[in-house]
Design an enzyme around this catalytic site. Structure first.
Site, mmCIF file in Angstrom:
data_model
loop_
_atom_site.group_PDB
_atom_site.id
_atom_site.type_symbol
_atom_site.label_atom_id
_atom_site.label_comp_id
_atom_site.label_asym_id
_atom_site.label_seq_id
_atom_site.Cartn_x
_atom_site.Cartn_y
_atom_site.Cartn_z
ATOM 1 N N SER A 15 -14.776 29.957 -32.286
ATOM 2 C CA SER A 15 -13.577 29.699 -31.493
ATOM 3 C C SER A 15 -13.050 31.039 -30.984
ATOM 4 C CB SER A 15 -12.541 28.933 -32.332
ATOM 5 O OG SER A 15 -11.470 28.499 -31.525
ATOM 6 N N HIS A 42 -15.157 26.494 -28.866
ATOM 7 C CA HIS A 42 -13.936 25.922 -28.301
ATOM 8 C C HIS A 42 -13.600 26.632 -26.990
ATOM 9 C CE1 HIS A 42 -12.592 24.926 -32.680
ATOM 10 N NE2 HIS A 42 -13.430 24.034 -32.219
ATOM 11 N N ASP A 135 -11.223 24.219 -37.935
ATOM 12 C CA ASP A 135 -12.407 23.457 -37.559
ATOM 13 C C ASP A 135 -13.652 24.117 -38.161
ATOM 14 O OD1 ASP A 135 -13.780 21.395 -36.357
ATOM 15 O OD2 ASP A 135 -13.891 22.354 -34.388
#
Length: 193
Positions: A15, A42, A135
């Site tokens: 991310s 992401h 996540d």
């Protein structure tokens, strides 16, 4: 780690700060790297093919955006399209979905990791890189519970430490390493024998 087992797929989640981390991993692998690599990063859905365009020049293996119902092939690098969850079916085919975001994210690292764990079991390596949310933590736990390996970027060396720290707290790890060492270990695991 993993020298006695055959790693057939590597699932990678990243991310915030992840593009530089992914480039470092992909630059380390040589042509002929055997396992398939599945990447969730992401990025906003408005960014189209940007991630593929950015990563491709840094990867000697064929790299492309994942397509729905595509059979996972050894030696290829698949990138989740922005705005879609990327999953691996038990038959080792890819599936894309627009189900609700998980951890505010679509694509979700957890969903990729959990589905790949079911498909590959002990032949899967999951890698959690830099990121600013949780996540990937539950997904890494699923991978390790299924007998696969879990590696995590050392949080102190990550641009954003929340994601690797959460993964370690939730799932533990088989390796916790700074990015250069992580890249070297990855290169070794997929080297043709």
């Amino acid at each position: 780690m993993g020298g006695e087992r055959s790693i057939q797929a590597v699932a990678v989640g990243a991310s915030a700060g992840g593009i530089e981390a992914l480039i470092a991993l992909l630059e380390a692998i040589a042509q002929g790297f055997e396992p398939a690599i599945l990447i969730v990063m992401h990025i906003p859905p408005t960014n189209g093919d940007l991630l593929v365009d950015v990563l491709r020049p840094h990867c000697q293996a064929p790299l492309r955006e994942a397509e729905d119902k595509e059979v996972v092939a050894a030696g290829l690098v698949y990138v989740a399209p922005p705005g879609y969850h990327l999953l691996v079916e038990p038959t080792r085919t890819l599936a894309l979905s627009v189900d609700e975001p998980v951890n505010f994210s679509r694509p979700s690292i957890d969903l990729l990791f959990e589905s790949a764990a079911h498909a590959y079991g002990r032949h899967l390596l999951g890698i959690v890189l830099t990121g600013a949310n949780e996540d990937g933590a539950k997904g890494l736990k699923a991978i390790r519970s299924a007998g696969g390996l879990g590696w995590v970027q050392e949080p102190q060396t990550a641009v954003a430490s929340v994601m690797p720290r959460s993964a370690i707290e939730c799932a533990g790890a088989d390796r916790i390493l700074p990015l250069p060492q992580l890249a070297n270990e990855l290169a070794a695991i997929g080297r043709p024998r």
